[in-house]
Design a protein around this motif. Structure first.
Motif, mmCIF file in Angstrom:
data_model
loop_
_atom_site.group_PDB
_atom_site.id
_atom_site.type_symbol
_atom_site.label_atom_id
_atom_site.label_comp_id
_atom_site.label_asym_id
_atom_site.label_seq_id
_atom_site.Cartn_x
_atom_site.Cartn_y
_atom_site.Cartn_z
ATOM 1 N N UNK A 95 -42.488 3.696 -69.629
ATOM 2 C CA UNK A 95 -41.555 3.108 -68.658
ATOM 3 C C UNK A 95 -41.564 1.579 -68.752
ATOM 4 N N UNK A 96 -42.738 1.011 -68.997
ATOM 5 C CA UNK A 96 -42.859 -0.438 -69.121
ATOM 6 C C UNK A 96 -42.856 -1.185 -67.796
ATOM 7 N N UNK A 97 -42.910 -0.467 -66.678
ATOM 8 C CA UNK A 97 -42.860 -1.113 -65.371
ATOM 9 C C UNK A 97 -44.078 -2.001 -65.124
ATOM 10 N N UNK A 98 -45.197 -1.690 -65.761
ATOM 11 C CA UNK A 98 -46.417 -2.478 -65.570
ATOM 12 C C UNK A 98 -46.280 -3.906 -66.098
ATOM 13 N N UNK A 99 -45.249 -4.176 -66.924
ATOM 14 C CA UNK A 99 -45.004 -5.523 -67.431
ATOM 15 C C UNK A 99 -44.304 -6.409 -66.397
ATOM 16 N N UNK A 100 -43.710 -5.801 -65.404
ATOM 17 C CA UNK A 100 -42.917 -6.540 -64.416
ATOM 18 C C UNK A 100 -43.814 -7.189 -63.367
ATOM 19 N N UNK A 101 -43.251 -8.131 -62.649
ATOM 20 C CA UNK A 101 -43.984 -8.815 -61.593
ATOM 21 C C UNK A 101 -44.102 -7.960 -60.342
#
Length: 73
Positions: free
Chosen positions: A49-55
């Motif tokens: 998902x890549x959500x962990x890269x977001x703030x």
């Protein structure tokens, strides 16, 4: 899942719990329960998902929307 990704998720989770506590006046247990049972957290823990890269503010907006409207975006 790599240790780096796991670390990012844990740091972001800490920030999200703090934000929940401030925003809603919840104690830590309620904030943790809300986070860990949320669809947002499931997505956060999915590396694809890549959500962990977001703030934290960005991720919190999804969590807050679900809490206030009952809709997951």
């Amino acid at each position: 899942m790599s240790e780096d990704i796991q670390f990012q998720i844990e740091c972001l989770s800490t920030e999200l719990v703090e934000m929940l506590m401030r925003r809603y006046g919840w104690d830590m247990k309620n904030a943790l329960d809300e986070l860990y049972s949320s669809e947002t957290y499931k997505r956060l823990c999915n590396p694809a998902c890549g959500l962990f890269y977001e703030g934290a503010v960005y991720v919190f907006s999804y969590l807050e929307n679900k809490i206030e409207t009952g809709v997951v975006n």
